[in-house]
Write an enzyme that holds these catalytic residues in place. Structure first.
Site, PDB file in Angstrom:
ATOM      1  N   THR A  12       0.872  -1.181   0.000  1.00 11.77           N
ATOM      2  CA  THR A  12       0.000   0.000   0.000  1.00 11.77           C
ATOM      3  C   THR A  12       0.899   1.218   0.000  1.00 11.77           C
ATOM      4  O   THR A  12       1.667   1.426   0.947  1.00 11.77           O
ATOM      5  CB  THR A  12      -0.918   0.000   1.231  1.00 11.77           C
ATOM      6  OG1 THR A  12      -1.840  -1.078   1.112  1.00 11.77           O
ATOM      7  CG2 THR A  12      -1.699   1.311   1.328  1.00 11.77           C
ATOM      8  N   LYS A  64      -7.466   1.483  -2.821  1.00 11.87           N
ATOM      9  CA  LYS A  64      -7.069   1.107  -1.458  1.00 11.87           C
ATOM     10  C   LYS A  64      -7.255   2.286  -0.507  1.00 11.87           C
ATOM     11  O   LYS A  64      -7.677   2.122   0.640  1.00 11.87           O
ATOM     12  CB  LYS A  64      -5.614   0.627  -1.446  1.00 11.87           C
ATOM     13  CG  LYS A  64      -5.065   0.253  -0.055  1.00 11.87           C
ATOM     14  CD  LYS A  64      -5.731  -0.966   0.562  1.00 11.87           C
ATOM     15  CE  LYS A  64      -5.319  -1.208   1.998  1.00 11.87           C
ATOM     16  NZ  LYS A  64      -4.036  -1.882   2.152  1.00 11.87           N
ATOM     17  N   LYS A  91       0.386   5.627   8.456  1.00 16.78           N
ATOM     18  CA  LYS A  91       1.034   5.758   7.139  1.00 16.78           C
ATOM     19  C   LYS A  91      -0.025   5.909   6.051  1.00 16.78           C
ATOM     20  O   LYS A  91       0.016   6.831   5.228  1.00 16.78           O
ATOM     21  CB  LYS A  91       1.882   4.515   6.847  1.00 16.78           C
ATOM     22  CG  LYS A  91       2.439   4.480   5.407  1.00 16.78           C
ATOM     23  CD  LYS A  91       2.933   3.090   4.976  1.00 16.78           C
ATOM     24  CE  LYS A  91       1.812   2.197   4.455  1.00 16.78           C
ATOM     25  NZ  LYS A  91       2.246   1.023   3.684  1.00 16.78           N
TER      26      LYS A  91
END
Lengths: 299, 299
Positions: free
Chosen positions: B101, B176, B244
């Site tokens: 990701t 995502k 993150k």
């Protein structure tokens, strides 16, 4: 458990939800006395055999169990404490059941006032919307003394599928606030996700295929995201009513010394929905409010 | 569709996710060359027949399809653009598949750099966690040119259940981010709801009974709320990793001129989770951060 349909039942508040819920009691054979501010809305129930009464007090005077399902906390106060209200006329030994989503502190106030007259009070807000009301699949969150809750339980079971006593008076309303606080978060997450996805040029149908089976999965994504894709902002649940609930939850949180920044944000955003003239749209109109925001404009 | 297991496959990044995902390729008969910064973590794959290579570049030099599954965007840059990286050694005609990701803009950067060498690049981040990786039930969100995606599709199908091409390069990463933005909202909603419920004196088990079947229903409520009730804050998904992802989503939103106040709030709250020393706990540790806030203290 067999139900004694000889119990005199009163019903106050025959909006979309109330008509459907009270209808289940009538269909089960109960004699129901009804009142509503706008009489015409009670007509389907009267046609089905309910008896009209001309005030909340008149309903209470002849009922062993009185249900109320009205709009705002102010309406609840009027119906219970107004001059022609329930409290002055309620029969000793009767049970008052407020199914309106209202303030937990108001639920406790009703409980105390009722107790002074030898009357029980139960708070029993619902979730599941008009579909749940029609299909008797509502979730009913019940607060009150155990004996009173037991007395009304067979009737609540006619209106819903998940009937849980949460605890003492006010706890049904608190549980409903828990429900609304989760929804506030899922609405923000789903609507922001869609604003992001569209801006990134994604096909949101495909995104839903990818994400609705996983950790992002939620009722809002499954039920409201497809409506947003069709740009269908018609109300399942009114944004205006959600603002009411968010306000109640924030006030109660404040009284308990809690800071809930997500809930506070949800209210600010839904006030923006109202300011855009979408208060009578569904909660998914949050998408429109977020879509109109730009990072250079500030919040 | 039969799979040609003669295809030389490379795998870089053998953490918990990578080991499980690469394992499915090995189990299906592929010859796999692996590299990982910490060699010992690749040992289970080497034991199962994978060949060790001493750098990402060495993997790329012998592979027709190279998968990467590393940690942070900085790790992706190092693995692709570092001196011993993939980009300098990738074989013309090969496909590079980053399953980390990472930033949608980085995915496009990889695509452009690869294209200059006659190499295809596909972004294919996943959701479903370590359980999904082990059981090959991941959702894989794929971005890239259609032909390249078609070439890697049979291999992706060995790792997951829901494999959807979202569009061109970067769109897998954007999808995502859509996933993470929804989760940000549901985490705030569920954790604030539980802080509220506990303060109101509710039994949260009963509240879940009342609310998880309705409009508040979500994966987070079903899976993480019970852990919070047990005060189990062990990681399913690390708070640090979520921070993150939230940062990536916020940066991308900013680049697109979007303001997403819920997402911004989520990052602030999760930074508080880290400040409390809970970055290596699961995302449900948000509850602890919210629990420690008081309205009189300000935010």
């Amino acid at each position: 458990m067999s139900i004694n349909t000889e119990t005199g039942v009163g019903w106050i508040g025959t909006g979309v939800m109330g008509v459907a819920m009270c209808g289940h009691l009538l269909n089960s054979g109960f004699n129901v006395v009804v009142f509503n501010r706008t009489r015409s809305k009670a007509q389907p129930l009267i046609d089905a055999g309910a008896t009209w009464a001309s005030s909340p007090g008149d309903v209470a005077a002849v009922s062993e169990i009185v249900f109320t399902m009205v709009g705002f906390p102010g309406d609840v106060r009027e119906v219970y404490f107004g001059a022609a209200g329930i409290m002055n006329r309620a029969r000793p030994g009767s049970v008052l059941v407020d199914m309106t989503t209202t303030e937990p502190t108001l639920a406790r106030e009703l409980y105390v006032a009722a107790g002074r007259r030898g009357v029980a009070a139960v708070d029993a807000p619902v979730s599941g919307g008009d579909v749940g009301a029609r299909n008797a699949t509502l979730s009913v969150m019940v607060g009150g003394d155990e004996a009173a809750v037991e007395r009304v339980m067979p009737l609540l079971r006619l209106m819903g599928r998940t009937i849980v006593r949460q605890g003492g008076p006010g706890s049904g309303q608190h549980a409903k606030m828990c429900n609304q606080i989760v929804i506030a978060g899922t609405m923000i997450g789903v609507c922001e996700s869609m604003v992001y996805g569209y801006r990134a040029g994604l096909d949101m149908e495909r995104v839903l295929q990818s994400i609705n089976g996983g950790a992002a999965g939620c009722w809002t994504l499954n039920n409201l995201a497809p409506r947003i894709i069709r740009r269908d902002f018609e109300p399942g649940f009114y944004a205006d009513h959600f603002v009411k609930d968010l306000g109640i939850a924030l006030d109660e949180a404040g009284r308990m010394g809690l800071e809930l920044p997500g809930l506070a944000l949800a209210r600010r955003l839904y006030e923006r929905v109202q300011a855009q003239g979408h208060g009578a749209k569904g909660t998914q109109a949050l998408f429109l409010a977020l879509e109109s925001m730009r990072s250079d404009a500030g919040q």
